[in-house]
Design an enzyme around this catalytic site. Structure first.
Site, PDB file in Angstrom:
ATOM      1  N   HIS A   1      -3.288  -0.291  -8.700  1.00 24.67           N
ATOM      2  CA  HIS A   1      -4.709  -0.025  -8.493  1.00 24.67           C
ATOM      3  C   HIS A   1      -4.903   1.391  -7.958  1.00 24.67           C
ATOM      4  CE1 HIS A   1      -8.804  -1.690  -6.892  1.00 24.67           C
ATOM      5  NE2 HIS A   1      -8.925  -0.582  -7.609  1.00 24.67           N
TER       6      HIS A   1
ATOM      7  N   HIS B   1      -0.700  -4.933  -6.811  1.00 19.84           N
ATOM      8  CA  HIS B   1      -0.772  -6.384  -6.649  1.00 19.84           C
ATOM      9  C   HIS B   1       0.310  -7.000  -7.536  1.00 19.84           C
ATOM     10  CE1 HIS B   1      -4.920  -6.361  -4.829  1.00 19.84           C
ATOM     11  NE2 HIS B   1      -4.971  -5.223  -5.504  1.00 19.84           N
TER      12      HIS B   1
ATOM     13  N   TYR C   1       0.841  -1.198   0.000  1.00 23.47           N
ATOM     14  CA  TYR C   1       0.000   0.000   0.000  1.00 23.47           C
ATOM     15  C   TYR C   1       0.874   1.245   0.000  1.00 23.47           C
ATOM     16  CZ  TYR C   1      -4.198  -2.742   0.535  1.00 23.47           C
ATOM     17  OH  TYR C   1      -5.223  -3.610   0.292  1.00 23.47           O
TER      18      TYR C   1
ATOM     19  N   HIS D   1      -2.625   1.168  -4.195  1.00 16.42           N
ATOM     20  CA  HIS D   1      -1.859  -0.030  -3.867  1.00 16.42           C
ATOM     21  C   HIS D   1      -1.527  -0.790  -5.138  1.00 16.42           C
ATOM     22  CE1 HIS D   1      -6.108  -1.200  -3.937  1.00 16.42           C
ATOM     23  NE2 HIS D   1      -5.705  -2.413  -4.268  1.00 16.42           N
TER      24      HIS D   1
ATOM     25  N   TYR E   1      -9.686 -13.392  -4.998  1.00 12.64           N
ATOM     26  CA  TYR E   1      -8.939 -13.663  -6.230  1.00 12.64           C
ATOM     27  C   TYR E   1      -9.454 -14.955  -6.856  1.00 12.64           C
ATOM     28  CZ  TYR E   1      -5.565 -10.415  -4.112  1.00 12.64           C
ATOM     29  OH  TYR E   1      -4.961  -9.330  -3.522  1.00 12.64           O
TER      30      TYR E   1
ATOM     31  N   ASP F   1       0.149 -12.630   0.347  1.00  9.46           N
ATOM     32  CA  ASP F   1      -1.056 -13.444   0.490  1.00  9.46           C
ATOM     33  C   ASP F   1      -0.796 -14.939   0.398  1.00  9.46           C
ATOM     34  OD1 ASP F   1      -2.662 -11.267   0.898  1.00  9.46           O
ATOM     35  OD2 ASP F   1      -3.230 -11.041  -1.196  1.00  9.46           O
TER      36      ASP F   1
ATOM     37  N   VAL G   1      -8.848 -13.548   0.777  1.00  7.44           N
ATOM     38  CA  VAL G   1      -7.812 -13.181   1.736  1.00  7.44           C
ATOM     39  C   VAL G   1      -8.224 -11.842   2.342  1.00  7.44           C
ATOM     40  CG1 VAL G   1      -5.350 -12.862   2.136  1.00  7.44           C
ATOM     41  CG2 VAL G   1      -6.126 -14.353   0.284  1.00  7.44           C
TER      42      VAL G   1
ATOM     43  N   ASN H   1     -10.184  -8.748   2.840  1.00  7.97           N
ATOM     44  CA  ASN H   1     -11.124  -7.970   2.041  1.00  7.97           C
ATOM     45  C   ASN H   1     -11.071  -8.302   0.561  1.00  7.97           C
ATOM     46  OD1 ASN H   1      -8.489  -6.592   2.567  1.00  7.97           O
ATOM     47  ND2 ASN H   1      -9.182  -5.265   0.906  1.00  7.97           N
ATOM     48  N   TYR H   2      -9.977  -8.924   0.092  1.00  5.91           N
ATOM     49  CA  TYR H   2      -9.824  -9.179  -1.341  1.00  5.91           C
ATOM     50  C   TYR H   2     -10.181 -10.617  -1.690  1.00  5.91           C
ATOM     51  CZ  TYR H   2      -8.006  -5.255  -4.042  1.00  5.91           C
ATOM     52  OH  TYR H   2      -7.900  -4.096  -4.778  1.00  5.91           O
TER      53      TYR H   2
END
Length: 722
Positions: A673, A514, A360, A512, A460, A374, A455, A457-458
Site C-alpha cells: 500500500h 498487508h 510498516y 505498509h 476488512y 491482526d 482492527v 484504524n483498518y
C-alpha cells in the site's frame, strides 16, 4: 462463539414476506426455496430527496442495530414496529456449531472452579474445540487463561456436557492475544503517568479527555529484565470533541506499559511536531455538498431465496457446507462438498484466514516496531462489526449473530456478524454463432458468505463466494483509515518523504503491506491427495518449434513439505493443483482443484527484520504441509511478543511426505500500500483474493445444466466466418 440466526416473524417457510427497512427499497424474500428462484432488477423513479438523507431521517443507524433481521430484510415505505428476535434452539447442536451463551457460561464456571485456575486469571480464549478428523465428535471447549500477576499462560480443555476440565497445562513463554482488559490497564496507567502528561502539556494539551490512546501489541522486548512480562505500546491521537481520532496523530510520543507489573516502563518524546487542524471527518455533515443520489437500484427475489439453511449448514445449487465464526480466525468454512449427478463429493474440509501481518516501512524509532498480527494478536472474529443491511451487504441477506466470551468468561453478542446472500453472477457462459444466427447464454448466480471486522484504524471484509460452475472465490476487501503520521508543515509531497506520502497538510500516511495467509485443508474426493505445480514455458526455436509459436505446460509433483514452499512466478504463469491420484474422470485424469492466485506482493522488509522473522509465512506464497489437527496458525499459536520461527517454518521442518496424503495448503496473498490523497480521510475499497477452480473434477462444464432460453436472430445479415 455461538451464531444465532435472527429473524422477523416468519410465516410459512415458502411464503414471501416483507420487513421494513430504512432504505425504502422493495425486496421480497422467503426463508428458503428448493430450486433456483428468479432474481429481478427493478429501477424506480428518483425519490424527491436523496436516499442517504431519507435514510438518515428514518433513523438509519437505529434501524441497523435491530437484531431481529434474519437476512430476510425487505423494505417498505412505512416501517412497521421493530421485529422480535427469534433464536434457534438446538437441543443437540452439531459438533461444529460454536458454543452457545449457556455453554460459554458453564465452561467459564467449570474453569473458575478448577484447582489450577489462577486467582487473577483472564480468559484470553474460550471457544469450541473442533475435533480432529479421526476423533469421535464430542462437545469440548478450549480455554486459554492468562495469569496477569504471575505472567503465566495456561491451556485447558473442558468437556462441556460433563462440566469437567479434562486437560490443563502451562505454556511457558506464551503471551495470548491482547484483550480488552489489557487495553483498560494500559490506558489507565499511561493517562496517570506524569511523563505522559508532561509530553501532552508541551504540545499545549491539558485536557486528557481530548486525547485518544491507541494500544498496540509491541512484539518482543530486547530488555532481559522484562522477559516474560506482558508489554504493550501506547500511541496518542488528538480527537478533541469529535468522534474522529485517527486523523490527528500526536507525533513523537510513545509509551511502553508493563501489564504484568502494572507500571509504565517508559515514555519516549522524540520532539514536537504540529498537530493537524483537519478533523478528518467523513460523515455527510463533514464532507460538504453531496452529489445527487443515483436512482434506486433494487434486487428482488419474487419467489424467495434459493439457498436453504439448517442451523449453520447451507445448501445451494449443488453446494453444501457448514460455517462458523471463530473469535480468532473469523469466518470458517467446514466440510464443503458438491453434489455431482446425485453423488456428494468432498472438496475441502476446512478453510479460514489463519493469520495476517501488516508491517510498516518507516525507520523512525517510533514506527520501526509497528507490525500488526491482526488475527493472532487481536482476534479477527471477536472484533467483528455488525453488517449494515442494504449497505455492507444486500438488504435481502440472511444475517447471523455471534456470541463470544469476554476476558471474564462472560458471553456477549455481536449482531449481524455474518451474512449469507445471493447475488447476480454475470454471464456464466455464452456463445453466439454468426453463421447460424443463433446463440446460447446463461446468467449466473453467486452465493456469498460475508463478514466484516474492525482492527483499530483498518476495516476488512472477507467474502467466500460459491459459483454455479463449481468454483469458489475468496476476496478480502481493505477499508477504513490509513495510519497517519504527523509531519512538519513545510514538508512537501516529494520533499524527502521516502517512507510515506502526504495526504493532508501536515499529515502523511506511511507505506505498509498487508499479508493474509489462508489455511486450506483440501479433501478432493477424499483425504488422500497430492500437490502439483503447473509452469508454462516457451519452446526454443528448432525442429519441435519451427515457427516459434509453441509453448508447453509442465506439471511437477511437490513431494515433500520442503519442496512445497513455493513463490509465484508470472514468467511461468505458475499455479497449483490439489489432485486425488486415486480418483479419475472419464478422460482418465485425476480429479483436482487448482488454486489461482490474484494480486500479490513480496515482503520488502530485510530478511533480518524482526517483524519479518515473526511472520515467517510471508517467505512463500504457497506452503504445503501434512495434516495435523494442532497445526492451525501460520505464525504459530502465540504470535504476541514471539521472536519468530513458529508456525509454518516449524510445521514444515520435519519435511513429511505429501504424496497421496492428507495435506493442507497454505496460501499467502498480500498487497503493498503506497498511500494516495484520494484515500484520505477514508479509503475507497481495495481488494485482493484468489480462486479455487475445478481441474478434471467434472467430466464437462458443470454449469451446462443451467436452464435458459435460446436466443435466435433471424433475417439479419451477419459477416460469415471468423
Amino acid at each position: 462463539m455461538n451464531i444465532t440466526p435472527v429473524a422477523a416473524h416468519v410465516p410459512n417457510a415458502r411464503t414471501p414476506f416483507r420487513i421494513a427497512s430504512p432504505y425504502q427499497v422493495e425486496d421480497h424474500v422467503t426463508v428458503s426455496a428448493a430450486a433456483p428462484a428468479p432474481l429481478e432488477d427493478v429501477c424506480e423513479a428518483p425519490p424527491a430527496e436523496s436516499l442517504g438523507r431519507r435514510a438518515a431521517k428514518a433513523g438509519m443507524f437505529a434501524a441497523m442495530a435491530v437484531s431481529g433481521l434474519m437476512g430476510m430484510v425487505g423494505c417498505s415505505r412505512t416501517p412497521p414496529p421493530a421485529p422480535d428476535s427469534i433464536s434457534q434452539t438446538v437441543s443437540q447442536p452439531h459438533f461444529l456449531d460454536p458454543l452457545s451463551s449457556g455453554e460459554i457460561t458453564r465452561v467459564a464456571e467449570t474453569v473458575r472452579g478448577y484447582e489450577g485456575y489462577p486467582a487473577d486469571g483472564v480468559f484470553s480464549t474460550l471457544t469450541l474445540r473442533e475435533p480432529g478428523k479421526d476423533e469421535v465428535p464430542g462437545r469440548e471447549a478450549v480455554v486459554v487463561v492468562h495469569d496477569q500477576a504471575a505472567g503465566k499462560t495456561y491451556e485447558g480443555i473442558v468437556d462441556v456436557r460433563a462440566g469437567q476440565v479434562t486437560s490443563w497445562k502451562e505454556v511457558p513463554g506464551a503471551q495470548p492475544a491482547v484483550g480488552s482488559k489489557d487495553y483498560g490497564i494500559a490506558e489507565d496507567l499511561i493517562a496517570k503517568d506524569p511523563r505522559w502528561q508532561e509530553a501532552l502539556r508541551k504540545r499545549g494539551i491539558t485536557d486528557a479527555s481530548k486525547v485518544y490512546v491507541d494500544t498496540w501489541a509491541q512484539g518482543p522486548s530486547s530488555d532481559p529484565s522484562l522477559a516474560g512480562h506482558r508489554l504493550v505500546k501506547t500511541l496518542a491521537f488528538y480527537k478533541g470533541d469529535t468522534i474522529y481520532p485517527y486523523a490527528r496523530p500526536i507525533e513523537g510520543m510513545l509509551g511502553t506499559v508493563d501489564v504484568t507489573a502494572g507500571r509504565v516502563v517508559e515514555v519516549v518524546d522524540r520532539g514536537i511536531r504540529p498537530i493537524s487542524q483537519v478533523v478528518g471527518g467523513y460523515d455527510e455533515n463533514s464532507v460538504g455538498p453531496l452529489r445527487q443520489a443515483p436512482k434506486p437500484l433494487v434486487t428482488s427475489f419474487p419467489e424467495g431465496a434459493s439457498f436453504e439453511v439448517n442451523g449453520q449448514h447451507v445448501k445451494w445449487q449443488n453446494w453444501d457446507f457448514h460455517f462458523s465464526l471463530a473469535p480468532r480466525e473469523g469466518p470458517v468454512l467446514h466440510k464443503v462438498g458438491y453434489e455431482d449427478r446425485g453423488v456428494r463429493r468432498s472438496v475441502l474440509e476446512r478453510m479460514s484466514l489463519s493469520e495476517m501481518a501488516v508491517p510498516y516501512g518507516d525507520p523512525d524509532p517510533n514506527w520501526q516496531w509497528r507490525s500488526a498480527f491482526d488475527v493472532g494478536e487481536y482476534g479477527f472474529g471477536r472484533r467483528a462489526s455488525p453488517l449494515q443491511p442494504g449497505v455492507d451487504v444486500p438488504a435481502h441477506a440472511r444475517f447471523f449473530d455471534a456470541t463470544f466470551a469476554d476476558n471474564e468468561g462472560k458471553p456477549y453478542t455481536i449482531p449481524r456478524a455474518i451474512a449469507v446472500y445471493e447475488r447476480d453472477g454475470g454471464v456464466i457462459w455464452k456463445h453466439y454463432d454468426n453463421n447460424m444466427s443463433t446463440g446460447e447464454s446463461r446468467r449466473g448466480r453467486d452465493l456469498v458468505v460475508a463478514f466484516s471486522t474492525a482492527v483499530g484504524n483498518y476495516d476488512y471484509m472477507l467474502n467466500y463466494v460459491f459459483k454455479q460452475d463449481g468454483s469458489m472465490e475468496v476476496k478480502a476487501d481493505l477499508n477504513g483509515l490509513m495510519l497517519a503520521k504527523g509531519e512538519d508543515a513545510h514538508v512537501a509531497h516529494h520533499g524527502g518523504l521516502h517512507h510515506g506520502h502526504l495526504v493532508d497538510q501536515g499529515v502523511s500516511a506511511t507505506h505498509h503491506q498487508h499479508f493474509f495467509n489462508f489455511r486450506i485443508d483440501m479433501d478432493v474426493d477424499g483425504r488422500e491427495n497430492s500437490l502439483l505445480e503447473m509452469n508454462t514455458s516457451s519452446i526454443p526455436l528448432g525442429p519441435d518449434n519451427p515457427t516459434g509459436n509453441a509453448f508447453r505446460m509442465d506439471e511437477t509433483t511437490l513431494k515433500t513439505e520442503q519442496e512445497a514452499q513455493r513463490k509465484m512466478n508470472m514468467g511461468s504463469a505458475r499455479k497449483w493443483i490439489v489432485v486425488n491420484p486415486n480418483q479419475t474422470n472419464r478422460l482418465g485424469m485425476p480429479t483436482g482443484y487448482a488454486l489461482l492466485p490474484g494480486e500479490n506482493t513480496v515482503p520488502f522488509a530485510a530478511p533480518e527484520n524482526m517483524a519479518r522473522r515473526r511472520a515467517g509465512f510471508v517467505e512463500n506464497h504457497l506452503w504445503g504441509t501434512a495434516y495435523k489437527p494442532t497445526e492451525m496458525y501460520a505464525a504459530g499459536d502465540y504470535p504476541n511478543q514471539s521472536a519468530g520461527g513458529d508456525g509454518l517454518p516449524r510445521y514444515a521442518a520435519d519435511n513429511e511426505s505429501l504424496e497421496n496424503k492428507d495435506l493442507v495448503v497454505w496460501y499467502t496473498m498480500g498487497c503493498t500500500h503506497i498511500p494516495r490523497p484520494e484515500e484520505w480521510p477514508i479509503m475507497p475499497t481495495a481488494q485482493v483474493g484468489f480462486k479455487l477452480v475445478p481441474v478434471g473434477f467434472f467430466d464437462r462444464n458443470p454449469a451446462l445444466d443451467l436452464p435458459g432460453k435460446t436466443a435466435v436472430t433471424k433475417n439479419v445479415e451477419m459477416p460469415r466466418g471468423k
